[in-house]
Structure formats: structure tokens, C-alpha cells
Design a protein around this motif. Structure first.
Motif, mmCIF file in Angstrom:
data_model
loop_
_atom_site.group_PDB
_atom_site.id
_atom_site.type_symbol
_atom_site.label_atom_id
_atom_site.label_comp_id
_atom_site.label_asym_id
_atom_site.label_seq_id
_atom_site.Cartn_x
_atom_site.Cartn_y
_atom_site.Cartn_z
ATOM 1 N N ALA A 131 5.620 -6.857 -8.530
ATOM 2 C CA ALA A 131 5.076 -5.978 -9.570
ATOM 3 C C ALA A 131 4.516 -4.716 -8.916
ATOM 4 O O ALA A 131 3.936 -4.778 -7.826
ATOM 5 N N LEU A 132 4.707 -3.579 -9.586
ATOM 6 C CA LEU A 132 4.259 -2.289 -9.071
ATOM 7 C C LEU A 132 3.133 -1.725 -9.929
ATOM 8 O O LEU A 132 3.152 -1.835 -11.158
ATOM 9 N N PHE A 133 2.167 -1.105 -9.253
ATOM 10 C CA PHE A 133 1.037 -0.464 -9.917
ATOM 11 C C PHE A 133 0.762 0.871 -9.231
ATOM 12 O O PHE A 133 0.990 1.005 -8.029
ATOM 13 N N ALA A 134 0.257 1.838 -9.983
ATOM 14 C CA ALA A 134 -0.171 3.102 -9.377
ATOM 15 C C ALA A 134 -1.379 2.842 -8.487
ATOM 16 O O ALA A 134 -2.229 2.009 -8.802
ATOM 17 N N ASP A 135 -1.454 3.543 -7.370
ATOM 18 C CA ASP A 135 -2.521 3.331 -6.389
ATOM 19 C C ASP A 135 -3.715 4.235 -6.701
ATOM 20 O O ASP A 135 -3.656 5.451 -6.488
ATOM 21 N N PRO A 136 -4.827 3.676 -7.204
ATOM 22 C CA PRO A 136 -5.995 4.512 -7.529
ATOM 23 C C PRO A 136 -6.755 4.985 -6.304
ATOM 24 O O PRO A 136 -7.639 5.842 -6.420
ATOM 25 N N PHE A 137 -6.431 4.466 -5.131
ATOM 26 C CA PHE A 137 -7.139 4.849 -3.909
ATOM 27 C C PHE A 137 -6.396 5.944 -3.137
ATOM 28 O O PHE A 137 -6.914 6.495 -2.183
ATOM 29 N N ARG A 138 -5.171 6.242 -3.572
ATOM 30 C CA ARG A 138 -4.391 7.372 -3.041
ATOM 31 C C ARG A 138 -3.785 8.099 -4.237
ATOM 32 O O ARG A 138 -2.571 8.062 -4.458
ATOM 33 N N PRO A 139 -4.608 8.758 -5.038
ATOM 34 C CA PRO A 139 -4.167 9.207 -6.358
ATOM 35 C C PRO A 139 -3.405 10.530 -6.394
ATOM 36 O O PRO A 139 -2.940 10.924 -7.455
ATOM 37 N N ASN A 140 -3.281 11.212 -5.275
ATOM 38 C CA ASN A 140 -2.733 12.578 -5.332
ATOM 39 C C ASN A 140 -1.211 12.631 -5.346
ATOM 40 O O ASN A 140 -0.619 13.670 -5.533
ATOM 41 N N ASP A 141 -0.562 11.496 -5.105
ATOM 42 C CA ASP A 141 0.894 11.415 -5.159
ATOM 43 C C ASP A 141 1.264 10.137 -5.906
ATOM 44 O O ASP A 141 0.388 9.410 -6.378
ATOM 45 N N ASP A 142 2.541 9.848 -5.984
ATOM 46 C CA ASP A 142 2.993 8.662 -6.715
ATOM 47 C C ASP A 142 2.972 7.427 -5.818
ATOM 48 O O ASP A 142 3.957 6.673 -5.729
ATOM 49 N N ASN A 143 1.836 7.205 -5.153
ATOM 50 C CA ASN A 143 1.705 6.065 -4.260
ATOM 51 C C ASN A 143 1.510 4.786 -5.062
ATOM 52 O O ASN A 143 1.083 4.810 -6.218
ATOM 53 N N LEU A 144 1.798 3.649 -4.438
ATOM 54 C CA LEU A 144 1.887 2.387 -5.158
ATOM 55 C C LEU A 144 1.029 1.287 -4.558
ATOM 56 O O LEU A 144 0.811 1.236 -3.336
ATOM 57 N N LEU A 145 0.567 0.389 -5.418
ATOM 58 C CA LEU A 145 0.124 -0.940 -5.026
ATOM 59 C C LEU A 145 1.261 -1.885 -5.397
ATOM 60 O O LEU A 145 1.779 -1.836 -6.519
ATOM 61 N N VAL A 146 1.633 -2.742 -4.467
ATOM 62 C CA VAL A 146 2.799 -3.604 -4.655
ATOM 63 C C VAL A 146 2.348 -5.061 -4.555
ATOM 64 O O VAL A 146 1.975 -5.530 -3.476
ATOM 65 N N LEU A 147 2.342 -5.767 -5.686
ATOM 66 C CA LEU A 147 1.984 -7.182 -5.663
ATOM 67 C C LEU A 147 3.191 -7.987 -5.188
ATOM 68 O O LEU A 147 4.301 -7.835 -5.715
ATOM 69 N N CYS A 148 2.960 -8.838 -4.197
ATOM 70 C CA CYS A 148 4.043 -9.614 -3.590
ATOM 71 C C CYS A 148 3.744 -11.102 -3.673
ATOM 72 O O CYS A 148 2.591 -11.511 -3.696
ATOM 73 N N ASP A 149 4.802 -11.936 -3.688
ATOM 74 C CA ASP A 149 4.597 -13.339 -3.383
ATOM 75 C C ASP A 149 5.239 -13.641 -2.031
ATOM 76 O O ASP A 149 5.856 -12.770 -1.410
ATOM 77 N N THR A 150 5.107 -14.852 -1.541
ATOM 78 C CA THR A 150 5.285 -15.136 -0.120
ATOM 79 C C THR A 150 6.260 -16.285 0.103
ATOM 80 O O THR A 150 6.211 -17.315 -0.583
ATOM 81 N N TYR A 151 7.132 -16.113 1.137
ATOM 82 C CA TYR A 151 8.211 -17.061 1.379
ATOM 83 C C TYR A 151 8.386 -17.336 2.868
ATOM 84 O O TYR A 151 8.078 -16.488 3.718
ATOM 85 N N GLU A 152 8.924 -18.508 3.148
ATOM 86 C CA GLU A 152 9.384 -18.827 4.494
ATOM 87 C C GLU A 152 10.672 -18.041 4.760
ATOM 88 O O GLU A 152 11.342 -17.600 3.820
ATOM 89 N N PRO A 153 11.057 -17.863 6.024
ATOM 90 C CA PRO A 153 12.312 -17.160 6.318
ATOM 91 C C PRO A 153 13.532 -17.792 5.649
ATOM 92 O O PRO A 153 14.511 -17.105 5.351
ATOM 93 N N SER A 154 13.455 -19.085 5.357
ATOM 94 C CA SER A 154 14.560 -19.780 4.694
ATOM 95 C C SER A 154 14.691 -19.405 3.219
ATOM 96 O O SER A 154 15.685 -19.726 2.573
ATOM 97 N N GLY A 155 13.664 -18.728 2.673
ATOM 98 C CA GLY A 155 13.657 -18.386 1.260
ATOM 99 C C GLY A 155 12.843 -19.339 0.410
ATOM 100 O O GLY A 155 12.677 -19.111 -0.797
ATOM 101 N N LYS A 156 12.289 -20.369 1.016
ATOM 102 C CA LYS A 156 11.457 -21.333 0.289
ATOM 103 C C LYS A 156 10.045 -20.768 0.126
ATOM 104 O O LYS A 156 9.474 -20.249 1.076
ATOM 105 N N PRO A 157 9.457 -20.871 -1.087
ATOM 106 C CA PRO A 157 8.075 -20.399 -1.264
ATOM 107 C C PRO A 157 7.124 -21.163 -0.338
ATOM 108 O O PRO A 157 7.237 -22.388 -0.199
ATOM 109 N N ILE A 158 6.195 -20.455 0.299
ATOM 110 C CA ILE A 158 5.216 -21.150 1.130
ATOM 111 C C ILE A 158 4.246 -21.917 0.219
ATOM 112 O O ILE A 158 4.173 -21.634 -0.981
ATOM 113 N N PRO A 159 3.517 -22.896 0.735
ATOM 114 C CA PRO A 159 2.678 -23.743 -0.131
ATOM 115 C C PRO A 159 1.659 -22.992 -0.980
ATOM 116 O O PRO A 159 1.314 -23.459 -2.067
ATOM 117 N N THR A 160 1.177 -21.838 -0.525
ATOM 118 C CA THR A 160 0.183 -21.101 -1.311
ATOM 119 C C THR A 160 0.818 -20.078 -2.252
ATOM 120 O O THR A 160 0.111 -19.288 -2.876
#
Length: 407
Positions: A131-160
Motif C-alpha cells: 500500500a502507498l501513502f503520501a509522505d508527510p515528513f517529506r512533503p515538498n515532492d511526491d515522496n511515499l510511505l510504502v507499507l510492506c509485508d514480509t517473506y522468506e526468499p522462497s516466497g513463504k510469508p515469515i511467521p510475523t
């Protein structure tokens, strides 16, 4: 020597008053003594408290934010959730084309051995933008906050990675159009992490009563943080619906929603990250502890408001009651995923139902599930699950409510 003394007098005016130890004499002998002692005071005060401030002062940082940036790239702050259910982040440069859609954003990696999510001999964890969000801490350009989830190199979701399973469940019930609104409470502390904001050190303020939705310097502690967070969330594109001061002094609440399905967890996690960043600017500690102060003080929750398409339609009260009855049968399962330390909060006091009991009712804030008065009168609407703690993991909790009500 006189010029040096006058210069040091000027500098001493910048030193906090607590550092100044004695009035200064205007006599030549006094000035000489001042000249000698001022150096040590400057070392202890001015150089300690002022020098290096440019590294943390946002007024200084603004000079650089105001610089003209290249137009073909932006900064993207990748945000993820660590093993302790806290957000972490790091920044990279991406092209404007990549930043145009979350599907175009590149994956990335981080050292999972430093976040409690991977062993040192195989520490690489994959970040997948969601998910993408506008970055309120770098507001002068179209900078982003990027919400990510997390995976093992195999593509399997990590336990958390609780998002992956929740996303699958919500996709299964997409036609139900589930709406969620989450009421996130939090408590502000001084940096000693012991004294809530506005409380006397080692003591207590006046009893609860005047603080909820109050006004005045004698009862409102941290309004600037709440307001800054609200503004930053709106800028980012968070569906923040409101905010208010809570019952315990130093405690606040904001609401996120209505959000559809997996979006509720995405929005709440990013709003938490933004809250931590805002508090960082104010040099204040934020806790989501469900009972930060023991005794006759309200705890902190994250009430989850929920409805499906059928609940919102005429006659939907039947589906709401049916959902409440199903949750009664799975009360222990819900409590197990509704946050750590929740037993200290769900005591049957301070607008809670005992953790050992399940009940629902109309307009009753002492229930596990509250059915709003308007919903009861109109025969359709939503329910409010009042059990989740302020530190609840929202992907797991919203998915659990959906799963139970669809069972």
C-alpha cells in the motif's frame, strides 16, 4: 578579557536556567571569575544541550527539504512490522514510473537478524510493497510511505507476516463488503517512560472526570501531538475519521475507517507508524500498553466497529445479533488474538466487560459487544467489539471477526 567576558555573558543567556549556578558580578574581579567559571558552565550546559542540535532540529532539516529535487525520482520510505509488533522503516530512491502504482514498486530486503525475524546465517527478509501513502515528513515532492509485508526468499510469508493470511480470507469474502472502523487509543509519556504527559513526576493528577474531550491547560496534555498526527494522517491519505482526548489524562484516541477488508489493517499500521514519527519530533514516548497505569485509571483499547453488506441493509439487525451469538461461542479464541496484557484492562470496571465474561447489549459500554442505539432503532447498521486492546494486531483481529461471523 572584558570582551571575552561580555561574549560569554551573551552565550550564557542561551544556557538553560538550571545550568546557571550563581548571579554574576559586574566588578572586574567578578568578571574575571565569571570568565573562568563560564567556560566550565558552557561545557556542561551550552555545548551539551545546543551543539549538534542541527542534527535533530527539524527547522535546520527544512533547509534541505526546500532544495529543488530531480523530477524523475522520489524517495520511498519502506515500512514494515518487526517481531515485537513495532514498525520499522528505511528509505530508497525509486523512479516516478515505479511510484505510480504499488504493483510497480520494487521489492527490497532487510536484515531480519536485527529485527528478531531471521537467523544471522540466513538473515535476508523480502519486503513486498502492499500500500502507498503520501509522505508527510517529506512533503515538498511526491515522496511515499510504502507499507510492506514480509517473506522468506522462497516466497513463504515469515511467521510475523499476519497480513498474508488475512488478505486471503478477505478475498474469499469479498462479496460481503466488510467495513471496519478501528478506534485506536494511546498514551503519551515523558521520555523517562514512567511519567505520563502532564502528570507530576512521582505523583498523580486529579481523578478522572475533567479530561475526556476537555479543554484547558490544566487538563489537556499532548493536544499538539494529536493535532499534528491528525494532519499528517490526512496528508498521507489515511482514512482518519476523528480524534479526541480520552478519560485518563495524557491518553488520546483517533479513529480510522470505514475501511474495506484488508485495508483496515493497512491503514491502522501506517497510522501507528506516523504517530511514532510525530512523537519523535516532539520528543515524547507513545505506548499502546493496554493498562499503562495500574489502579483507578482507564486502560487503552482499540475497539473494532464491524459490518457486512447485509448488516447495513434493511433488517440487518438479524445478522448483527447472529454475529454476536457466534462470537459468544468463540470468546476465548477472540481474546487470544486481541492483544497482550488485556486481562489488566478487561476487569469489568472502567467501561469494560470482564475478560471472563461475554455479553452484548444496546448502548452498553460495559458489554463485550455494543450495539449502537441508532443501529437498534433503524434495524440495521454495525456492531462495536470493545474487547480488543490498544496493542492488538489488526490484521489478525479483523480477520478473526470476519471468520467468526461468516462461520
Amino acid at each position: 578579557p572584558d570582551l571575552r567576558a561580555m561574549h560569554l555573558l551573551f552565550l550564557l543567556a542561551l544556557v538553560p536556567s538550571a545550568v546557571r549556578v550563581a548571579p554574576l558580578s559586574r566588578s572586574p574581579a567578578g568578571r574575571a571569575a565569571m570568565s573562568r567559571s563560564a567556560v566550565s558552565m558552557l561545557d556542561a550546559g551550552l555545548l551539551q544541550s545546543k551543539t549538534g542540535m542541527s542534527s535533530t532540529d527539524n527547522a535546520v532539516l527544512k533547509r534541505y527539504h526546500d532544495l529543488k529535487m530531480p523530477t524523475d525520482t522520489v524517495q520511498a520510505e519502506y515500512v514494515w512490522i518487526d517481531a515485537n509488533m513495532k514498525t520499522r522503516s528505511k528509505c530508497r530512491t525509486v523512479t516516478v514510473k515505479q511510484a505510480s502504482a504499488v504493483e510497480k514498486m520494487p521489492s527490497w530486503t532487510y536484515d531480519g537478524s536485527s529485527t528478531g525475524q531471521a537467523p544471522g546465517d540466513d538473515s535476508e527478509v523480502i519486503l513486498q510493497p502492499k500500500a502507498l501513502f503520501a509522505d508527510p515528513f517529506r512533503p515538498n515532492d511526491d515522496n511515499l510511505l510504502v507499507l510492506c509485508d514480509t517473506y522468506e526468499p522462497s516466497g513463504k510469508p515469515i511467521p510475523t507476516n499476519y497480513r498474508a493470511a488475512a488478505a486471503e480470507l478477505f478475498e474469499k469474502y469479498e462479496d460481503e463488503a466488510p467495513w471496519f472502523g478501528i478506534e485506536q487509543e494511546y498514551t503519551l509519556f515523558n521520555m523517562d517512560k514512567t511519567t505520563p504527559l502532564g502528570w507530576p513526576k512521582g505523583g498523580y493528577p486529579g481523578p478522572q472526570g475533567p479530561y475526556y474531550c476537555g479543554a484547558g491547560a490544566d487538563r489537556m496534555f499532548g493536544r499538539a501531538i494529536s493535532e499534528a498526527h491528525y494532519i499528517a494522517c490526512r496528508y498521507a491519505g489515511i482514512k482518519i475519521a476523528g480524534s479526541n482526548a480520552e478519560v485518563m489524562p495524557g491518553q488520546w484516541e483517533y479513529q480510522v475507517g470505514p475501511c474495506v477488508g484488508i485495508e483496515a489493517g493497512d491503514q491502522l499500521w501506517m497510522s501507528r507508524y506516523i504517530l511514532d514519527r510525530v512523537a519523535e519530533d516532539f520528543n515524547v514516548f507513545v505506548t499502546l500498553e493496554p493498562k499503562p497505569i495500574k489502579g483507578d485509571w482507564n486502560g487503552a483499547g482499540a475497539h473494532i466497529n464491524f459490518s457486512t453488506k447485509r448488516m447495513r441493509e434493511t433488517g440487518g439487525i438479524k445478522d448483527i445479533i447472529a454475529c454476536c451469538d457466534k462470537m459468544a461461542l468463540k470468546h476465548a479464541e477472540h481474546i487470544a488474538v486481541y492483544g497482550e496484557g488485556n486481562a489488566d484492562r478487561l476487569t469489568g470496571l472502567h467501561e469494560t466487560c470482564s475478560i471472563e465474561e461475554f455479553k452484548y447489549g444496546v448502548a452498553d459500554r460495559g458489554c463485550s459487544i455494543r450495539i449502537p442505539r441508532d443501529t437498534d432503532r433503524e434495524g440495521c447498521g454495525y456492531l462495536e467489539d470493545r474487547r480488543p486492546a490498544s496493542n492488538v494486531e489488526p490484521y489478525t483481529a479483523t480477520a478473526k471477526i470476519m471468520e467468526t461471523c461468516m462461520s
